[in-house]
Motif scaffolding. Structure first.
Motif, mmCIF file in Angstrom:
data_model
loop_
_atom_site.group_PDB
_atom_site.id
_atom_site.type_symbol
_atom_site.label_atom_id
_atom_site.label_comp_id
_atom_site.label_asym_id
_atom_site.label_seq_id
_atom_site.Cartn_x
_atom_site.Cartn_y
_atom_site.Cartn_z
ATOM 1 N N UNK A 1 0.847 -1.187 0.000
ATOM 2 C CA UNK A 1 0.000 0.000 0.000
ATOM 3 C C UNK A 1 0.880 1.233 0.000
ATOM 4 N N UNK A 2 0.512 2.208 -0.797
ATOM 5 C CA UNK A 2 1.217 3.489 -0.802
ATOM 6 C C UNK A 2 0.676 4.359 0.329
ATOM 7 N N UNK A 3 1.543 4.736 1.246
ATOM 8 C CA UNK A 3 1.184 5.613 2.358
ATOM 9 C C UNK A 3 2.129 6.803 2.301
ATOM 10 N N UNK A 4 1.638 7.938 1.858
ATOM 11 C CA UNK A 4 2.513 9.078 1.633
ATOM 12 C C UNK A 4 3.540 8.744 0.581
ATOM 13 N N UNK A 5 4.811 8.848 0.947
ATOM 14 C CA UNK A 5 5.877 8.539 -0.010
ATOM 15 C C UNK A 5 6.423 7.127 0.166
ATOM 16 N N UNK A 6 5.861 6.378 1.095
ATOM 17 C CA UNK A 6 6.372 5.049 1.409
ATOM 18 C C UNK A 6 5.494 3.933 0.841
ATOM 19 N N UNK A 7 6.144 2.801 0.553
ATOM 20 C CA UNK A 7 5.412 1.569 0.254
ATOM 21 C C UNK A 7 5.393 0.749 1.539
ATOM 22 N N UNK A 8 4.181 0.399 1.985
ATOM 23 C CA UNK A 8 4.010 -0.374 3.214
ATOM 24 C C UNK A 8 3.507 -1.762 2.846
ATOM 25 N N UNK A 9 4.122 -2.764 3.450
ATOM 26 C CA UNK A 9 3.765 -4.161 3.234
ATOM 27 C C UNK A 9 2.952 -4.641 4.435
ATOM 28 N N UNK A 10 1.717 -5.073 4.179
ATOM 29 C CA UNK A 10 0.870 -5.624 5.237
ATOM 30 C C UNK A 10 0.697 -7.107 4.962
ATOM 31 N N UNK A 11 0.946 -7.937 5.967
ATOM 32 C CA UNK A 11 0.848 -9.382 5.777
ATOM 33 C C UNK A 11 0.255 -10.032 7.020
ATOM 34 N N UNK A 12 -0.149 -11.265 6.869
ATOM 35 C CA UNK A 12 -0.649 -12.034 8.021
ATOM 36 C C UNK A 12 0.400 -13.080 8.375
ATOM 37 N N UNK A 13 0.804 -13.089 9.643
ATOM 38 C CA UNK A 13 1.873 -14.002 10.037
ATOM 39 C C UNK A 13 1.323 -15.392 10.364
ATOM 40 N N UNK A 14 2.198 -16.267 10.807
ATOM 41 C CA UNK A 14 1.819 -17.660 11.009
ATOM 42 C C UNK A 14 0.903 -17.855 12.213
ATOM 43 N N UNK A 15 0.821 -16.857 13.099
ATOM 44 C CA UNK A 15 -0.110 -16.934 14.231
ATOM 45 C C UNK A 15 -1.485 -16.383 13.872
ATOM 46 N N UNK A 16 -1.604 -15.813 12.667
ATOM 47 C CA UNK A 16 -2.870 -15.221 12.249
ATOM 48 C C UNK A 16 -2.959 -13.729 12.494
#
Length: 376
Positions: A55-70
């Protein structure tokens, strides 16, 4: 030069340069988009460990993920080795880890550095320290909200407070159970206009009688120019012959189970600054997320959310989705018609607001305060 209204009834707007100047947009990215809570991803879109979205947030690319615990996690989408973009796709899924396509530095779903070529020969490398840079994340209404600030502002006093400030009751928005709803439709709009024009348009209904014939048929009071957000706690009432919030006024679906009697047959709207609009009707919720990409370009992702059993049954949601889709198309066309004039000498000093648009003046005041500026 700022427009000085001749009549006491009128309020001055921001000058046109606030909608066209790349430097103003850069300061907004820094002071707003990269410092406030930003609604990034619908949690249900990441439905299993390893699912991710960038996701583009301002000037940054942010990576959102779901980990192995959920659990949902967010990181800057930057490899700690040489700065390559870690995930180049907008969305996807990995099995166990995230690997940089440049030099194969590999990170667990918790962000920890787990492998790299010849890493065993560098026993002094702290795998936590050289893990991905974490981004603060909170969940609300079924969405992941992220904040890039080193010390994020209070989520309760900023994001949640927006609902209380608009609806007048801390529990009012909870009655819709948005986090339990299912996605019935999603449309992405690429709008050639400054993000503030979109916010201003959403906040007022002075234009509704002019460009929203379908909406004013369902919500007749909007034809008088008073938007839902003009009043604290007020919901616009459906017209006498209207059965549901649909493009032709026909019946929609059953009222969501926790929606209160006094919320029935009413439409509520609120703005959660800087990038979210929430629309509440008895049988579904419509949520817009704005992604400002440039001073004259904003991508808007709009979700229509229904009771899970409605979506699971394969019910036709087109009549309810079509109503606000038309509203979106009409609104965004108006914003795109306005954007070119922001650079006209006619708008160097700005324009004016009428009394029913006073809350837009408050929005401008908030913006200037965030930018550390005085009114022009």
């Amino acid at each position: 030069m700022t427009t000085t209204p001749v009549s006491p009834s009128l309020i001055a707007t921001l000058p046109g340069r606030y909608y066209t100047d790349p430097e103003v947009f850069r300061r907004e990215q820094e002071a707003l988009l990269e410092s406030m809570w930003f609604c990034a991803v619908r949690g249900a879109d990441l439905d299993r460990p390893g699912a991710f979205r960038t996701v583009r947030v301002g000037r940054e690319s942010v990576l959102v993920t779901r980990d192995r615990t959920g659990a949902l996690r967010a990181f800057l989408n930057v490899c700690r080795h040489r700065g390559a973009r870690l995930c180049t796709e907008e969305s996807g899924e990995v099995r166990r880890s995230l690997q940089c396509p440049y030099h194969a530095w590999t990170y667990g779903l918790d962000g920890k550095l787990v492998a790299a070529p010849n890493l065993t020969r560098m026993p002094d490398v702290d795998r936590d320290r050289y893990g991905l840079i974490k981004v603060a994340l909170r969940e609300w209404l079924g969405y992941a909200w992220v904040c890039l600030a080193d010390e994020p502002p209070s989520f309760e006093e900023t994001v949640r407070h927006a609902a209380v400030e608009r609806l007048g009751d801390p529990a009012a928005i909870e009655h819709y159970g948005t986090e339990r709803l299912a996605l019935g439709q999603r449309v992405t709009y690429d709008v050639r206009a400054n993000w503030k024009l979109i916010v201003e348009n959403f906040m007022e209904c002075y234009h509704c009688a002019t460009i929203h014939p379908e909406l004013t048929e369902v919500l007749p009071e909007f034809a008088d120019g008073y938007a839902a957000q003009y009043y604290v706690g007020h919901g616009a009432e459906f017209g006498a012959g209207v059965a549901g919030f649909t493009v032709d006024g026909s019946a929609g679906f059953g009222r969501l189970p926790e929606v209160a009697e006094e919320q029935d047959r009413r439409y509520y709207a609120l703005t959660v600054r800087p990038n979210v609009f929430v629309n509440l009707v008895p049988d579904h919720v419509i949520l817009h997320r704005m992604f400002p990409l440039a001073e004259d370009r904003t991508v808007v992702e709009c979700d229509w959310l229904y009771a899970p059993e409605v979506v699971a049954s394969g019910a036709d949601v087109s009549k309810s989705a079509e109503l606000f889709h038309r509203v979106n198309v009409q609104d965004f066309a108006a914003c795109e018609r306005t954007q070119p004039a922001m650079s006209s000498r006619a708008y160097r000093g700005g324009g004016v607001l009428v009394p029913t648009e006073h809350h837009i003046g408050a929005f401008h005041g908030w913006l200037l305060e965030k930018l550390g500026e005085q009114a022009p």
